[in-house]
Design an enzyme around this catalytic site. Structure first.
Site, PDB file in Angstrom:
ATOM      1  N   GLY A   1      12.468  -5.359  -8.298  1.00  0.00           N
ATOM      2  CA  GLY A   1      13.222  -6.519  -7.821  1.00  0.00           C
ATOM      3  C   GLY A   1      12.344  -7.760  -7.758  1.00  0.00           C
ATOM      4  O   GLY A   1      11.177  -7.683  -7.374  1.00  0.00           O
TER       5      GLY A   1
ATOM      6  N   VAL B   1      -7.438   5.912  10.246  1.00  0.00           N
ATOM      7  CA  VAL B   1      -6.489   7.023  10.349  1.00  0.00           C
ATOM      8  C   VAL B   1      -6.474   7.869   9.073  1.00  0.00           C
ATOM      9  O   VAL B   1      -6.529   9.101   9.135  1.00  0.00           O
ATOM     10  CB  VAL B   1      -5.063   6.495  10.618  1.00  0.00           C
ATOM     11  CG1 VAL B   1      -4.194   7.591  11.159  1.00  0.00           C
ATOM     12  CG2 VAL B   1      -5.087   5.323  11.561  1.00  0.00           C
TER      13      VAL B   1
ATOM     14  N   GLY C   1       9.741   5.537  -0.210  1.00  0.00           N
ATOM     15  CA  GLY C   1       8.557   4.681  -0.131  1.00  0.00           C
ATOM     16  C   GLY C   1       7.257   5.446   0.000  1.00  0.00           C
ATOM     17  O   GLY C   1       7.153   6.630  -0.339  1.00  0.00           O
TER      18      GLY C   1
ATOM     19  N   GLU D   1      14.708  -0.126  -5.712  1.00  0.00           N
ATOM     20  CA  GLU D   1      13.448   0.627  -5.569  1.00  0.00           C
ATOM     21  C   GLU D   1      12.954   0.988  -6.953  1.00  0.00           C
ATOM     22  O   GLU D   1      13.677   1.569  -7.756  1.00  0.00           O
ATOM     23  CB  GLU D   1      13.674   1.884  -4.727  1.00  0.00           C
ATOM     24  CG  GLU D   1      12.511   2.870  -4.712  1.00  0.00           C
ATOM     25  CD  GLU D   1      11.169   2.283  -4.251  1.00  0.00           C
ATOM     26  OE1 GLU D   1      11.089   1.776  -3.125  1.00  0.00           O
ATOM     27  OE2 GLU D   1      10.191   2.331  -5.039  1.00  0.00           O
TER      28      GLU D   1
ATOM     29  N   ARG E   1      -4.952  -1.119   4.305  1.00  0.00           N
ATOM     30  CA  ARG E   1      -3.929  -1.356   3.289  1.00  0.00           C
ATOM     31  C   ARG E   1      -3.564  -2.833   3.268  1.00  0.00           C
ATOM     32  O   ARG E   1      -3.754  -3.538   4.249  1.00  0.00           O
ATOM     33  CB  ARG E   1      -2.694  -0.483   3.569  1.00  0.00           C
ATOM     34  CG  ARG E   1      -3.016   1.008   3.391  1.00  0.00           C
ATOM     35  CD  ARG E   1      -1.850   1.902   3.767  1.00  0.00           C
ATOM     36  NE  ARG E   1      -0.673   1.740   2.946  1.00  0.00           N
ATOM     37  CZ  ARG E   1      -0.468   2.308   1.759  1.00  0.00           C
ATOM     38  NH1 ARG E   1      -1.404   3.092   1.225  1.00  0.00           N
ATOM     39  NH2 ARG E   1       0.650   2.114   1.106  1.00  0.00           N
TER      40      ARG E   1
ATOM     41  N   ALA F   1       5.441   3.789   9.970  1.00  0.00           N
ATOM     42  CA  ALA F   1       6.804   4.023   9.489  1.00  0.00           C
ATOM     43  C   ALA F   1       7.830   3.698  10.575  1.00  0.00           C
ATOM     44  O   ALA F   1       8.866   3.089  10.303  1.00  0.00           O
ATOM     45  CB  ALA F   1       6.944   5.474   9.044  1.00  0.00           C
TER      46      ALA F   1
ATOM     47  N   HIS G   1       7.263  24.311  33.470  1.00  0.00           N
ATOM     48  CA  HIS G   1       5.998  25.043  33.570  1.00  0.00           C
ATOM     49  C   HIS G   1       6.123  26.357  32.821  1.00  0.00           C
ATOM     50  O   HIS G   1       7.141  27.023  32.944  1.00  0.00           O
ATOM     51  CB  HIS G   1       5.685  25.313  35.043  1.00  0.00           C
ATOM     52  CG  HIS G   1       4.468  26.174  35.211  1.00  0.00           C
ATOM     53  ND1 HIS G   1       3.185  25.663  35.092  1.00  0.00           N
ATOM     54  CD2 HIS G   1       4.338  27.504  35.459  1.00  0.00           C
ATOM     55  CE1 HIS G   1       2.321  26.658  35.280  1.00  0.00           C
ATOM     56  NE2 HIS G   1       2.992  27.778  35.501  1.00  0.00           N
TER      57      HIS G   1
ATOM     58  N   ARG H   1      10.242   2.998  -7.646  1.00  0.00           N
ATOM     59  CA  ARG H   1       9.736   4.364  -7.731  1.00  0.00           C
ATOM     60  C   ARG H   1      10.874   5.303  -8.185  1.00  0.00           C
ATOM     61  O   ARG H   1      12.044   4.991  -7.978  1.00  0.00           O
ATOM     62  CB  ARG H   1       9.293   4.770  -6.325  1.00  0.00           C
ATOM     63  CG  ARG H   1       8.225   5.802  -6.222  1.00  0.00           C
ATOM     64  CD  ARG H   1       8.017   6.130  -4.752  1.00  0.00           C
ATOM     65  NE  ARG H   1       7.261   5.129  -4.028  1.00  0.00           N
ATOM     66  CZ  ARG H   1       5.955   5.141  -3.862  1.00  0.00           C
ATOM     67  NH1 ARG H   1       5.253   6.110  -4.374  1.00  0.00           N
ATOM     68  NH2 ARG H   1       5.347   4.204  -3.167  1.00  0.00           N
TER      69      ARG H   1
ATOM     70  N   ASP I   1       5.662  -2.935   6.466  1.00  0.00           N
ATOM     71  CA  ASP I   1       4.238  -3.146   6.183  1.00  0.00           C
ATOM     72  C   ASP I   1       3.934  -4.490   5.527  1.00  0.00           C
ATOM     73  O   ASP I   1       2.795  -4.957   5.578  1.00  0.00           O
ATOM     74  CB  ASP I   1       3.716  -2.051   5.232  1.00  0.00           C
ATOM     75  CG  ASP I   1       3.386  -0.753   5.941  1.00  0.00           C
ATOM     76  OD1 ASP I   1       3.755  -0.609   7.125  1.00  0.00           O
ATOM     77  OD2 ASP I   1       2.770   0.127   5.305  1.00  0.00           O
TER      78      ASP I   1
END
Ligand code: FAD
Ligand code: NAI
Length: 465
Positions: A114, A183, A40, A33, A273, A320, A444, A35, A312
């Site tokens: 990577g 969204v 993510g 990763e 995206r 997700a 209820h 970041r 994605d």
């Protein structure tokens, strides 16, 4: 060179869940990763920070508009830095949580970028430019997605922002124009409207939230318009020009006609995206992508032996929980188990107020396929819990096969419906009939009774309306 059973590129919901599942199964696994933190898009600049701001801004607006009616007298004052800090704190806690799970499940996190090096190898380039070579029996690409660009609207994250910029504005805009009534536009538009911005949405299509059940989308649009959001539908954006403290956004009717210019403090670009595959070395590794750049897969396997893709970066809803389910199923298939994702039962929630939650097919889809279906619908105005909470907007709609009564789709709009949809996901996973839900005792007074009453409505015996 380090040897692994699986090397995963990307540490988002797809990548980190794949890594954890592989660790649980006793595999030697590394997750690459780039970041500084794991999690993510979702944990860092997506689901989590957006929901933190949606929650806080909803309470702020309630304190202004609704508390007095409940007999609570307060004088709310916005402290934006504090609101942003609680958002950032949630992000830190959750990303650290993934780090902890990596340690617990013996996953190596390799911090760097990577690239596929061919022959079952992945190169990891760290911030100082040092390259480390990893050998892997299997490689999973989980590099996710990034905001789609629009020609003529250059994102600078100062005045023309994308979702990442909109999660960290230093001030409440006087005015905000949102390009795209999807969204992100509606959720983040809601946040800033609640905090005081005048929000205008410019959408290319003649409707909001394409793909959503039309009746539900229209109800959402009416509600958001009542709250003060202005919609310009069927509008094509042609340019965005930056001034020192403002942006001029020009658009024209898609059907043709005179162009219009809006001046706003900020413009949020949220038109979808795109998959992230730049510089990954896909072509050299023999990994095929489609015309829009999504990695092509069949049961998560790409066109290159031993290389898989999830989340994605592949086709399907950019959610997700879809990435997470694919992660688990992909790893299980790699080790010879029967990993499976039921794409007919992937729920979708829009965290506006009222919330929208749905699973399965829309009425439009059922009509297009010619399936005969029955509708059971129940309004929250007739639900006791919604009534006592003074949040009685919206409905639950259940669509079931007219012959077999099997539930084919459920569409909800109302308070906290995101928490109600899970019941129907389980029901649909078990191929339940509407009558199965209708004859299940529900507590209820709760909103879940509206879910049940809608299922009773399919059989024509709704009782509370
Ligand atoms: P990502 O989360 O995008 O992770 C991919 C990771 O790969 C990134 O961390 C990236 O840095 C890393 N990476 C990329 N290339 C490389 C490389 N070459 N080397 C190393 N690392 C690399 N979904 C929901 O279900 N519910 C929500 O409420 C929701 N809210 C959202 C709100 C916003 C504002 C946004 C933008 C998205 C939201 N989403 C939501 C969508 C959700 O964030 C994505 O569907 C999800 O993050 C996809 O997971 P992923 O693992 O496929 O990719
Ligand atoms: P989206 O696909 O939801 O909506 C994009 C909107 O922009 C559509 O209405 C589209 O018609 C419109 N559009 C496209 N081109 C346009 C143009 N040139 N001018 C004006 N309008 C244009 O995409 P969005 O909102 O960017 O979100 C991206 C993804 O992130 C979504 O697919 C969603 O799956 C995910 N996400 C999920 C959330 C959730 O589950 N609650 C929250 C936020 C994002």
């Amino acid at each position: 060179m380090a040897d692994y059973d699986i090397v995963i590129i990307g540490g988002g919901p797809g990548g980190y869940n794949a890594a954890i599942r592989a660790g649980q199964l006793g595999l030697r696994v590394a997750c690459v990763e780039k970041r500084a933190t794991l999690g993510g898009t979702c944990l860092n600049v997506g689901c989590i920070p957006s929901k933190a701001l949606l929650h806080a801004s909803e309470l702020y607006e309630m304190a202004i508009k609704d508390f007095a009616g409940l007999g609570i007298e307060v004088t709310p004052k916005l402290n934006l830095p504090a609101m942003m800090k609680q958002k950032a704190d949630s992000v830190v806690q959750l990303t650290k949580g993934v780090e902890f799970l990596f340690k617990k499940n013996k996953v190596d996190w390799l911090h760097g970028t990577g690239t596929l090096a061919g022959g079952g190898k992945v190169n990891v380039t760290d911030d100082s430019g040092l390259v480390k070579e990893l050998a892997a029996k299997s490689i999973i690409i989980a590099t996710g997605s990034a905001p789609a660009p629009l020609a003529g609207v250059e994102v600078d994250q100062e005045r023309i922002i994308d979702s990442t910029g909109a999660l960290s504005l230093p001030e409440v805009p006087g005015s905000l124009v949102v390009v795209g009534a999807g969204v992100i536009g509606l959720e983040l538009g809601s946040v800033w409207r609640r905090l005081g911005a005048k929000v205008t949405v410019v959408e290319y299509l003649d409707r909001i939230t394409p793909g959503l059940d039309t009746e539900t989308a229209k109800t959402l649009q009416r509600s958001l318009a009542r709250q003060g959001i202005t919609f310009n539908l069927g509008a094509k954006v042609t340019s965005a020009k930056r001034g020192p403290d403002s942006v001029e956004l020009t658009f024209e009717p898609v059907a043709g006609g005179a162009s219009q210019t809006l001046t706003a403090d900020y413009v949020l670009l949220a038109i979808g995206r795109r998959p992230v595959t730049d510089g990954l070395g896909l072509q050299a590794a023999g990994v095929a992508v489609d015309a829009r750049g999504f990695v092509e897969t069949s049961h998560f396997a790409t066109s290159a032996p031993g290389i898989y893709a999830i989340g994605d970066v592949t086709l399907g809803p950019m959610l997700a929980h879809k990435a997470e389910d694919e992660a688990v199923a992909c790893v299980e298939r790699i080790v010879g188990k029967a990993g499976h994702v039921n794409y007919d039962v992937i729920p979708n929630v829009i965290y506006t107020f009222p919330e929208v939650a749905c699973v399965g097919q829309t009425e439009e889809e059922l009509k297009a396929t010619g399936v005969e279906y029955r509708v059971g619908k129940f309004p929250f105005t007739a639900n006791s819990r919604a009534k006592v909470n003074h949040e009685a907007e919206g409905f639950v709609k259940v669509l079931a096969d007219a012959k077999t009564d099997q539930i084919l789709g459920v569409h909800m709009i109302g308070p906290d419906v995101g928490e109600l949809i899970g019941e129907y996901c389980v029901a649909m996973e078990f191929s339940a009939a509407a009558e199965d839900v209708a004859r299940t005792c529900h507590p209820h007074p709760t909103r879940s009774e509206a879910s049940r009453q809608a299922a009773m409505g399919v059989g024509g015996w709704t009782m509370q309306a």
